[in-house]
Scaffold this active site. Structure first.
Site, PDB file in Angstrom:
ATOM      1  N   GLY A  91       0.835  -1.185   0.000  1.00 58.07           N
ATOM      2  CA  GLY A  91       0.000   0.000   0.000  1.00 58.07           C
ATOM      3  C   GLY A  91       0.874   1.240   0.000  1.00 58.07           C
ATOM      4  O   GLY A  91       2.025   1.212  -0.434  1.00 58.07           O
ATOM      5  N   ARG A  92       0.334   2.355   0.512  1.00 57.52           N
ATOM      6  CA  ARG A  92       1.090   3.607   0.504  1.00 57.52           C
ATOM      7  C   ARG A  92       2.436   3.463   1.215  1.00 57.52           C
ATOM      8  O   ARG A  92       3.476   3.855   0.695  1.00 57.52           O
ATOM      9  CB  ARG A  92       0.278   4.715   1.189  1.00 57.52           C
ATOM     10  N   ILE A  93       2.397   2.919   2.441  1.00 59.15           N
ATOM     11  CA  ILE A  93       3.625   2.837   3.230  1.00 59.15           C
ATOM     12  C   ILE A  93       4.560   1.787   2.639  1.00 59.15           C
ATOM     13  O   ILE A  93       5.772   2.001   2.544  1.00 59.15           O
ATOM     14  CB  ILE A  93       3.300   2.540   4.704  1.00 59.15           C
ATOM     15  N   THR A 172       6.037  -2.537  11.219  1.00 54.93           N
ATOM     16  CA  THR A 172       5.558  -1.204  11.600  1.00 54.93           C
ATOM     17  C   THR A 172       4.074  -1.064  11.285  1.00 54.93           C
ATOM     18  O   THR A 172       3.547   0.045  11.225  1.00 54.93           O
ATOM     19  CB  THR A 172       6.338  -0.097  10.843  1.00 54.93           C
ATOM     20  N   ARG A 174       0.775  -3.591  12.216  1.00 53.21           N
ATOM     21  CA  ARG A 174      -0.049  -3.912  13.378  1.00 53.21           C
ATOM     22  C   ARG A 174       0.563  -5.097  14.111  1.00 53.21           C
ATOM     23  O   ARG A 174       0.957  -6.090  13.486  1.00 53.21           O
ATOM     24  CB  ARG A 174      -1.493  -4.234  12.961  1.00 53.21           C
ATOM     25  N   GLU A 203      -0.271  -4.408  22.986  1.00 54.81           N
ATOM     26  CA  GLU A 203       0.277  -3.134  23.467  1.00 54.81           C
ATOM     27  C   GLU A 203      -0.498  -2.607  24.669  1.00 54.81           C
ATOM     28  O   GLU A 203      -1.721  -2.688  24.688  1.00 54.81           O
ATOM     29  CB  GLU A 203       0.222  -2.091  22.340  1.00 54.81           C
ATOM     30  N   HIS A 221       5.661   2.116  19.228  1.00 58.17           N
ATOM     31  CA  HIS A 221       4.650   2.573  18.273  1.00 58.17           C
ATOM     32  C   HIS A 221       4.904   4.027  17.867  1.00 58.17           C
ATOM     33  O   HIS A 221       4.067   4.906  18.046  1.00 58.17           O
ATOM     34  CB  HIS A 221       3.249   2.409  18.856  1.00 58.17           C
ATOM     35  N   GLY A 223       5.726   5.034  14.654  1.00 62.06           N
ATOM     36  CA  GLY A 223       5.714   5.176  13.204  1.00 62.06           C
ATOM     37  C   GLY A 223       5.409   6.572  12.709  1.00 62.06           C
ATOM     38  O   GLY A 223       6.097   7.098  11.827  1.00 62.06           O
TER      39      GLY A 223
END
Length: 257
Positions: A91-93, A172, A174, A203, A221, A223
């Site tokens: 995807g984007r990341i 990075t 889930r 978490e 967390h 990112g």
């Protein structure tokens, strides 16, 4: 009863009962796009930190110990330039990480899930493969898939055993994509070389064996945790709220189907 919108300041929305909100006429929005580059930076940072054993080296120097030079010295690391990067979820990341890896480090990119944008300069050299082949071929595996029932524990014991012994896992996306107990066993048993994790299964709890592992680099967390990115996320969430208040469709409406 008067609630009209839940504007999540994040890309992921597995923390929200989207179907339950929809059943009550409540819109749910997120903040995609604005945190892409910051999260991709951190993914590459974790990859490099594990590969070159930067936290271990830093701890040694701060502890008053300067490991001596040797042909294959104590903190010998892994090559990144020219290595094979497997991206799970393009995807984007994922695409932003691929761009950094291919253009900045000359890495060969294989991916499972998603597709490059035709305009991506690195796309011509990337190869789409099945998840199993990706695990077998990649020197570094970076996770960028959303959390769904199908992707929970996507990286389980079988997947970890399918990876190369010298490979590194980076997450990075889930936390529950990875079976943390299995990952701890993989690091202890030498099934893989290391892991860089910014997200965790429960978490803020972290598997105790991961905390004890020298080959796990762990961040809380972070990112999207840059000042500019967080401000842009807040502005995007506000734009979503203002759109609903004006009776318009918010720009980042989450589908509940």
């Amino acid at each position: 009863p008067s609630l009209r919108i839940v504007a999540n300041v994040a890309v992921g929305y597995d923390n929200i009962d989207v179907a339950g909100a929809a059943a009550r006429g409540v819109l749910v929005t997120n903040t995609p796009g604005v945190l892409t580059e910051a999260t991709a930076d951190l993914a590459m940072g974790l990859l490099l930190a594990v590969a070159r054993r930067i936290p271990e080296a830093d701890a040694a120097v701060r502890g008053g110990r300067f490991p001596p030079w040797g042909l294959f010295q104590e903190l010998i690391g892994l090559d990144v330039a020219g290595a094979c990067l497997g991206i799970v979820g393009l995807g984007r990341i994922g695409r932003a990480v691929a761009r950094r890896a291919a253009l900045g480090f000359g890495m060969r990119v294989v991916y499972a899930g998603g597709a490059p944008d035709p305009s991506d300069a690195w796309a011509a050299g990337a190869e789409r493969v099945g998840f199993g082949e990706l695990l077998a071929r990649a020197d570094f595996v970076s996770l960028h898939a959303p959390l769904t029932p199908a992707t929970r524990h996507l990286v389980d014991e079988a997947a970890l055993r399918a990876m190369q012994p010298g490979a590194v896992l980076v997450n990075t996306a889930r936390g529950p994509l990875v079976d943390e107990a299995a990952l701890a066993r993989a690091l202890t048993g030498g099934w893989i070389a290391g892991a860089g994790l910014d997200v965790f299964e429960r978490e803020p709890e972290v598997e105790a064996a991961l905390l004890a592992s020298r080959r796990a680099v762990l961040t809380p967390h972070l990112g999207s945790a840059t000042a500019r990115t967080r401000l842009r996320m807040c502005a995007t969430a506000v734009d979503n709220v203002l759109a609903v208040a004006a009776g318009a469709v918010p720009p980042n409406l989450v589908a509940h189907g």
